[in-house]
Design an enzyme around this catalytic site. Structure first.
Site, PDB file in Angstrom:
ATOM      1  N   ASP A  58      30.303  39.553  -5.872  1.00 51.01           N
ATOM      2  CA  ASP A  58      30.569  38.711  -4.702  1.00 51.01           C
ATOM      3  C   ASP A  58      29.548  39.097  -3.631  1.00 51.01           C
ATOM      4  O   ASP A  58      28.460  38.508  -3.548  1.00 51.01           O
ATOM      5  CB  ASP A  58      32.036  38.931  -4.252  1.00 51.01           C
ATOM      6  CG  ASP A  58      32.405  38.257  -2.933  1.00 51.01           C
ATOM      7  OD1 ASP A  58      31.533  37.682  -2.275  1.00 51.01           O
ATOM      8  OD2 ASP A  58      33.595  38.311  -2.528  1.00 51.01           O
TER       9      ASP A  58
ATOM     10  N   GLY B 276      36.723  32.567  -1.690  1.00 51.67           N
ATOM     11  CA  GLY B 276      37.269  31.974  -0.463  1.00 51.67           C
ATOM     12  C   GLY B 276      37.079  32.907   0.708  1.00 51.67           C
ATOM     13  O   GLY B 276      36.876  34.115   0.530  1.00 51.67           O
TER      14      GLY B 276
ATOM     15  N   LYS C   2      44.792  37.306  -8.145  1.00 48.13           N
ATOM     16  CA  LYS C   2      43.791  38.326  -7.817  1.00 48.13           C
ATOM     17  C   LYS C   2      44.422  39.255  -6.792  1.00 48.13           C
ATOM     18  O   LYS C   2      45.010  38.792  -5.823  1.00 48.13           O
ATOM     19  CB  LYS C   2      42.542  37.653  -7.245  1.00 48.13           C
ATOM     20  CG  LYS C   2      41.678  38.515  -6.312  1.00 48.13           C
ATOM     21  CD  LYS C   2      40.367  37.804  -5.961  1.00 48.13           C
ATOM     22  CE  LYS C   2      39.786  38.269  -4.627  1.00 48.13           C
ATOM     23  NZ  LYS C   2      38.573  37.505  -4.247  1.00 48.13           N
TER      24      LYS C   2
HETATM   25  O1  OSB Z   1      36.191  39.354  -0.999  1.00 43.42           O
HETATM   26  O2  OSB Z   1      36.824  37.472  -1.677  1.00 43.42           O
HETATM   27  C1  OSB Z   1      36.741  38.293  -0.764  1.00 43.42           C
HETATM   28  C2  OSB Z   1      38.604  36.999   2.338  1.00 43.42           C
HETATM   29  C3  OSB Z   1      37.787  37.461   3.341  1.00 43.42           C
HETATM   30  C4  OSB Z   1      36.673  38.202   3.017  1.00 43.42           C
HETATM   31  C5  OSB Z   1      36.378  38.484   1.671  1.00 43.42           C
HETATM   32  C6  OSB Z   1      37.193  38.004   0.664  1.00 43.42           C
HETATM   33  C7  OSB Z   1      38.339  37.268   1.003  1.00 43.42           C
HETATM   34  C8  OSB Z   1      39.308  36.766   0.025  1.00 43.42           C
HETATM   35  C9  OSB Z   1      40.132  35.562   0.444  1.00 43.42           C
HETATM   36  O3  OSB Z   1      39.536  37.299  -1.035  1.00 43.42           O
HETATM   37  C10 OSB Z   1      40.256  34.508  -0.591  1.00 43.42           C
HETATM   38  C11 OSB Z   1      40.880  33.242  -0.032  1.00 43.42           C
HETATM   39  O4  OSB Z   1      40.266  32.569   0.833  1.00 43.42           O
HETATM   40  O5  OSB Z   1      41.985  32.926  -0.465  1.00 43.42           O
HETATM   41 MG    MG Z   2      35.497  39.291  -3.031  1.00 44.03          MG
END
Ligand code: OSB
Ligand code: MG
Length: 368
Positions: free
Chosen positions: A238, A290, A161
């Site tokens: 999300d 995450g 991603k």
């Molecule tokens: O939008 O998914 C998100 C991290 C901080 C805030 C928002 C997001 C994210 C990530 C991190 O994409 C994903 C990970 O923990 O590896």
């Molecule tokens: Mg996201």
């Protein structure tokens, strides 16, 4: 179980490399670790509110305030039967879902340990390993991006991603697709676009992506339905999804065809399971997002991902993708087949390295 003692740790832990999105750049992670003690058993949870209010309105300080002044007093020294009951007690607190989820996670760990079963079992998990991917921040150049992606693919990650932002979208996607025509590839815009950018999404639509995550407003559901109608690539929400009700609305309006679940964003594992089950009944796949968690939050995410409708690889990478030293033992490692094992020991199934935790603690308070 009588809740004897609760401890909060505001932690600050350095990332192995900065994480850049359309909304922020993080050099380190600030979260709150919640420790709950009851009848000689210790439960651990992680509140994922960040240092700034750019992903969510919650911050590490608002979460501390809500935990200290409202959530903790309502359960401290009380006899609590299960995590659901603790949620019901705090129903009158509106919003602040990350604060609630951090405490709820510690209680789930506590109750599963008291029953001598793993958190995965307690939540209804059915898998012993989960498929995982990586979330890669915006890079300085396409060459750097390709280099990073190549490294992660060689390690075995099943899905890539990348974060995108206006002006940093088509080009990186195009270059990645040229170099890796077959990989599972998805993008995350973190709400950086509007409906006026339809042309950009029409072009992105031609690169055979698994999904486009949260392209439009962070609380929008309606405009996403307009965009989804124009695209063959599934939109995945999300930021916009905070509850089962939001999920219902998004699916009714056809705003997305995939849902990202993060317990912190929806108020904990209980609400996550409701969303998971509802999506399963509608044949909508879910995957686990995450928040750059330490091993404590990561362990909970892995347990939740062991439920059957988490059919797409999660943003759950190995500890070393994020930190030089994690605060749990053993730390999480990636199997060669792009999976992470679901811990089998009681509760979150990993031990907290209290020394390592103290080293990254910038503020600590004990409530008795
Ligand atoms: O939008 O998914 C998100 C991290 C901080 C805030 C928002 C997001 C994210 C990530 C991190 O994409 C994903 C990970 O923990 O590896
Ligand atoms: Mg996201």
């Amino acid at each position: 179980m009588k809740i004897d003692r609760i401890e909060l740790h505001h932690i600050k832990i350095e990332l192995v490399s900065p994480f850049t999105t359309s909304m922020h750049q993080l050099k380190d992670v600030e979260h709150i670790i919640v420790r709950v003690d009851s009848e000689g058993i210790t439960g651990w949870g992680e509140c994922v509110a960040e240092a700034n209010p750019f992903y969510s309105y919650e911050t590490v300080h608002t979460a501390w305030h809500i935990l200290e002044d409202f959530l903790i007093p309502s359960i401290l020294r009380k006899d609590i039967l299960n995590a659901d009951e603790a949620i019901k007690i705090n129903k009158h607190v509106r919003g602040h879902l990350m604060a609630k989820a951090g405490l709820e996670a510690a209680l789930w760990d506590l109750f599963s340990k008291s029953k001598n079963i793993s958190l995965s079992k307690m939540l209804g998990g059915t898998r012993n390993k989960i498929d995982v991917g990586v979330s890669i921040g915006i890079q300085n150049s396409e060459a750097e991006l390709i280099n990073n992606v190549e490294g992660y693919l060689n390690e075995g990650y099943k899905r890539i991603k990348i974060k995108i932002a206006p002006g940093k979208d088509i080009q990186p996607i195009k270059e990645l697709r040229k170099k890796f025509p077959e990989i599972l590839l998805q993008v995350d815009a973190n709400s950086a676009y509007g409906l006026e950018d339809l042309k950009i999404f029409k072009e992105i639509d031609s690169y055979n992506l698994l999904l486009i995550e949260q392209p439009l407003g962070y609380d929008d559901i309606y405009e996403h339905s307009k965009l989804q109608a124009e695209l063959k690539t599934p939109i995945c929400l999300d930021e916009s999804i905070h509850s089962l009700d939001d999920t219902r609305m998004a699916l009714k309006l056809k705003s997305c065809r995939i849902i990202n679940i993060k317990p912190g964003r929806v108020g904990g594992f209980t609400e996550s399971i409701l969303i998971h089950d509802y999506c399963a009944s509608k044949k909508i796949p879910v995957w686990h997002g995450g928040m750059l968690e330490t091993g404590i939050g990561r362990a909970g995410n892995i347990a939740l991902t062991s439920l059957p409708n988490f059919t797409l690889p999660g943003d759950i990478s190995a500890s070393k993708k994020y930190f030089k030293e994690d605060i749990v033992e053993p730390e999480f490692i990636l199997n060669k087949d792009g999976t992470i094992d679901v811990p089998v020991n009681d509760g979150i199934g990993v031990e907290v390295n209290v020394k390592a935790l103290e080293k990254i603690t910038v503020r600590k308070k004990i409530y008795t």
